[in-house]
Write an enzyme that holds these catalytic residues in place. Structure first.
Site, PDB file in Angstrom:
ATOM      1  N   ASP A 541     -18.278 -66.027  33.944  1.00 16.33           N
ATOM      2  CA  ASP A 541     -17.686 -67.586  35.195  1.00 16.33           C
ATOM      3  C   ASP A 541     -16.280 -67.426  33.744  1.00 16.33           C
ATOM      4  O   ASP A 541     -15.676 -67.525  32.725  1.00 16.33           O
ATOM      5  CB  ASP A 541     -17.997 -68.707  34.881  1.00 16.33           C
ATOM      6  CG  ASP A 541     -18.451 -69.640  33.488  1.00 16.33           C
ATOM      7  OD1 ASP A 541     -19.217 -67.980  32.227  1.00 16.33           O
ATOM      8  OD2 ASP A 541     -18.725 -70.540  33.337  1.00 16.33           O
ATOM      9  N   GLU A 542     -15.211 -68.023  34.487  1.00 14.71           N
ATOM     10  CA  GLU A 542     -13.655 -68.746  33.647  1.00 14.71           C
ATOM     11  C   GLU A 542     -12.882 -67.689  32.889  1.00 14.71           C
ATOM     12  O   GLU A 542     -12.883 -67.502  31.701  1.00 14.71           O
ATOM     13  CB  GLU A 542     -13.843 -69.640  33.066  1.00 14.71           C
ATOM     14  CG  GLU A 542     -14.479 -70.654  33.688  1.00 14.71           C
ATOM     15  CD  GLU A 542     -14.597 -71.321  32.919  1.00 14.71           C
ATOM     16  OE1 GLU A 542     -13.976 -73.289  33.907  1.00 14.71           O
ATOM     17  OE2 GLU A 542     -15.135 -72.102  32.348  1.00 14.71           O
TER      18      GLU A 542
END
Length: 860
Positions: A541-542
């Site tokens: 993620d991210e």
């Protein structure tokens, strides 16, 4: 539970590392702060400074309609010595950052890295005499609604002793109550919740008599109640085959020692539960009388099913100390709706001990949750010992002040300068992790370890860089074997946590060597524990935009592999990671970005299902249901990805309950009240959205429904520095997630007629909150589990000459005062409207006399 307006105090830096924490290697020796401070005559000690933080106001301009916040730090010198005009630095953390540059008082604000900032005196700073105070006004780049955005963990360092940080322990946040502080402009942000708002919200449920309260939560598939009761004349006689020895022990533990003599039969067995194919299905019968079938019988399709039957039996038992020691006659056939019923605990942002993990595994088992997502690595901490890579824990698991690179990680989330701070520093030894695995397996809980990559990897990146420098200095030719960062990388990016040096670089072959080694070691730990391992959550993620783009190593890798973009490099990275897991017979799991591809549509960023991995068997946890991605989970499932629903606006336990500034938690996703996860409809969660919000959004196809593995409650711990805060944020909201994950859709969720759906919802919601208030949470209290769950404030409404009182948990004890004092367990009980005048304060109390949040109304 910490008080609303105070930040948890940091450990004094005089407690620098003398002996290692349990499960933590000793950090390099550091001079004692007390000795260092004493040797610096004529200057103020950080230990005798006072600091107060105040939100002055939220500001809005046509150029900044979203606003910013003006704040003030007030520094008071309570020492007998002067804070000098130069030669010192004041450090602190701020989760979402502050605006750098010159600030009032001739000081300068600077970002160190991530959420670590510092204040330094400038040429015209005059110093701070004993007894003198200094107001330091500055800006936050965003409006402040939650106190989680305020500074935390301040400490002072003198240039003459650059390795010594002394915590400013006399630090507090001032209340946010004034109109200019609460101003939210035209942002559309939610207003604060008043006692009257709470009262009206609580009116959505009715108080039920004990006889009408549901017997079991989560709600069983089929429950038929008989007319009689089975008297517990003594402890039941448990019979079970050897394969159910653990379940037999659980069965015996359900009954109090005060039950003497021989009781009814309790028979446990594994067999076919009629009509149920789930391995977790069970049947439970309770029969009164003296015939052959009398007593209690639990049959499970597996030992797990038997264990869940026993948890249901626990619900049916009288509360500890009840006068009526009997169990109602019932016939229950039960099975879960979803095979995946999860809880994620982050121990990386702030560390939590194995005892805390054990506590939550016990609670998961109690409410039939079966997947423990263990978030073990992050930018701010690597929490698992890995054989052959000691720096991962000697450096990557330790936070504290150091002027030298490669000694330890920087303070984060208020962990302060002391490397012994138990929130910032700590890890699980191999033996402890194996103990956790076995503890979970005994409760039929699968542990899914998470190794965050390629973003959120700063702890590993810094640890492996320190390893490289150490070995290179020693002349080791393999110094770069596990290096994760390209020293020539000039990529420009910033993560949501404000880092620009936290990304694992896939252009380095050493990155893959590192991942392979860690995966191999995790597999060994599970094998040694005899615990199941079907997948490892590999993060994903991210990853910030811009990462890898200016890395020569990444560019060279792209050229060799004929990759056109960093999005292709992402795919290449996870192709190789997937191969590492497949070598061990595992499938790959990760956050939604693992199954998505970044692209643009009409000039805006958009995530679409990545066609490359649909046949790989990836499992994606989908958290993002905001800002145009409301239907992302459904689009991924429809495209062929197996998914776990973990939407931030519904199931993130770190989200605050409401917009009140003092209410703990964050709000970057939304606010999550008890009813938020309860009202979640897994296969149609846009049903109750506005018409505008549904336009252009995909629903879940029949094919997509088969791809939904289940639900997960998620707790990230940026604001969670002690176990009591976990209790507060997670319970009782976790029970609503457990209900949604186990039980079928309630009738209100599928009723097309809005009026009928509302009536059905009221009936079901009343049953749920009455069960919590009258049976489930009281049992936790009386069982002495030590769960300090959130006790919400009562609702108060002025109605003529009296005050009406209610609570979200009907049946919970409410007590009040009228003289302005805080209610205690001996205060008068609320038995109806309050007619007295005065400063009326009301709180709810658990069965052990623990008070909840106080509501007040002034009728003087």
């Amino acid at each position: 539970m910490d008080t609303s307006h105070l930040v948890r105090r940091c450990a004094l830096a005089s407690l620098l590392l003398a002996t290692p924490l349990a499960g933590m290697a000793a950090a390099p020796a550091t001079p004692l702060a007390a000795s260092a401070a004493a040797s610096m005559e004529g200057v103020a000690s950080g230990a005798r400074l006072q600091m107060r933080w105040e939100l002055l106001r939220n500001e809005y301009t046509p150029q900044m309609p979203e606003g910013r916040a003006k704040a003030r730090m007030t520094l008071t010198n309570n020492d007998s010595q002067r804070l000098p005009a130069k030669g010192w630095t004041l450090y602190f953390n701020s989760m979402d950052g502050v605006v750098p540059g010159a600030v009032t008082g001739n000081l300068r604000m600077e970002q160190v890295a991530g959420n670590l900032y510092r204040l330094r005196p400038q040429a015209n700073f005059a110093g701070l005499a004993p007894g003198q105070s200094l107001d330091i006004d500055y800006y936050h780049p965003q409006v402040i609604i939650k106190m989680a955005r305020a500074p935390i963990g301040p400490y002072l360092v003198y240039d003459a002793q650059p390795e010594v940080g002394v915590a400013i322990s006399d630090f507090a946040l001032l209340p946010v109550t004034r109109p200019e502080q609460l101003d939210k402009g035209d942002t559309g942000a939610r207003p604060v919740v008043t006692a009257a708002d709470t009262y009206r919200s609580n009116q959505r449920a009715d108080l039920l008599p004990a006889s009408a309260v549901p017997l079991v939560l989560p709600t069983p598939l089929q429950l038929t109640q008989g007319s009689g009761k089975l008297r517990l004349s003594g402890k039941p006689s448990v019979s079970a085959p050897a394969a159910l020895a653990g379940e037999a022990d659980l069965a015996r533990s359900l009954f109090p020692a005060s039950l003497q003599g021989s009781g009814p039969a309790l028979r446990l067995s594994v067999g076919k539960v009629e009509g149920q194919s789930s391995p977790e299905a069970y049947s439970l019968t309770v029969r009164a009388g003296g015939g052959a079938g009398a007593g209690i019988a639990i049959v499970g399709n597996s030992p797990a099913g038997v264990a869940y039957g026993l948890q249901t039996l626990r619900d049916l038992l009288p509360l500890p100390g009840a006068a009526d020691q009997s169990v109602p006659e019932v016939t229950i056939v039960d099975a879960p709706r979803f095979a995946y019923r999860g809880f994620m605990l982050d121990v990386s942002r702030n560390f939590h001990t194995k005892e805390t993990v054990f506590k939550w595994l016990d609670l998961m088992a109690r409410y039939k949750m079966n997947k423990f997502h263990f978030h073990l690595t992050e930018d701010e901490g690597w929490r698992l010992e890995i054989a052959g890579l000691p720096e991962l824990t000697s450096i990557g698991a330790v936070r504290g002040h150091s002027a030298k690179p490669g000694v330890r990680l920087q303070p984060a989330y208020g962990s302060g300068p002391d490397p012994r701070d138990t929130g910032g520093s700590g890890y699980y030894t191999r033996a402890e992790y194996i103990e956790i695995l076995r503890y979970a397996a005994a409760r039929h809980i699968e542990v899914i370890p998470e190794l965050e990559m390629p973003g959120h990897a700063r702890a590993a990146v810094q640890a492996m860089e320190a390893r490289y420098h150490r070995l290179k200095a020693a002349g080791d030719k393999d110094a770069a074997k596990y290096l994760l960062n390209d020293f020539a990388d000039r990529s420009v990016y910033k993560s949501p946590q404000l880092y620009n040096d936290h990304v694992l670089n896939p252009g380095l072959e050493s990155s893959f060597t590192f991942v392979q080694h860690v995966v191999d070691e995790v597999v060994k730990l599970h094998r040694e524990a005899g615990a199941p391992l079907h997948t490892i959550h590999m993060g994903g993620d991210e990853l910030p935009n811009g990462a890898w783009e200016q890395s020569p190593a990444s560019r060279a890798m792209m050229a060799r592999e004929h990759l056109q973009s960093t999005a292709d490099l992402w795919d290449y990275f996870y192709e190789r990671v997937d191969g590492m897991l497949r070598k061990h017979g595992l499938y790959t799991s990760g956050w939604e970005e693992l199954a998505a591809r970044k692209t643009t549509l009409h000039g805006k960023n958009k995530l679409i299902p990545n066609p490359r991995f649909t046949q790989k068997g990836f499992l994606a946890w989908v958290w993002n249901n905001t800002e145009g991605a409301e239907d992302l989970a459904y689009r991924l499932a429809n495209a062929g990805y197996d998914i776990v629903l973990a939407p931030v606006t519904k199931m993130y336990m770190d989200m605050a309950h409401n917009a009140n500034p003092e209410e703990p938690g964050v709000n970057w996703g939304d606010y999550v009240e008890l009813e938020t996860p309860y009202d979640f409809i897994p296969f149609d969660y846009l049903k109750n959205a506005t018409e505008a919000a549904r336009v252009g959004k995909d629903g879940l196809t029949d094919y997509g429904k088969r791809r939904v593995r289940g639900l997960e409650a998620t707790l990230f711990t940026e604001t969670v520095r002690d176990p009591a805060r976990i209790d507060y944020l997670v319970m009782p909201r976790l029970l609503a997630v457990a209900e949604r994950a186990w039980a079928p859709d309630p009738a209100w969720a599928t009723e097309p007629d809005a009026a009928k759906a509302a009536a059905l919802h009221r009936t079901a919601w009343s049953g749920f909150v009455n069960a919590l208030g009258q049976r489930v949470l009281p049992r936790l209290d009386l069982d002495r589990t030590g769960v300090a769950y959130r006790i919400a404030p009562p609702g108060l409404l002025l109605d003529g000459d009296k005050v009406l009182v209610n609570h979200v948990l009907p049946g919970i004890a409410l007590r009040y005062t009228v003289d302005g004092s805080t209610p205690t367990a001996s205060s008068r009980r609320v038995t109806g409207p309050i007619a007295e005048r005065g400063l009326i304060q009301v709180a709810a109390f658990d069965r052990n006399g623990r008070p909840g949040l106080v509501a007040r109304i002034d009728r003087r």
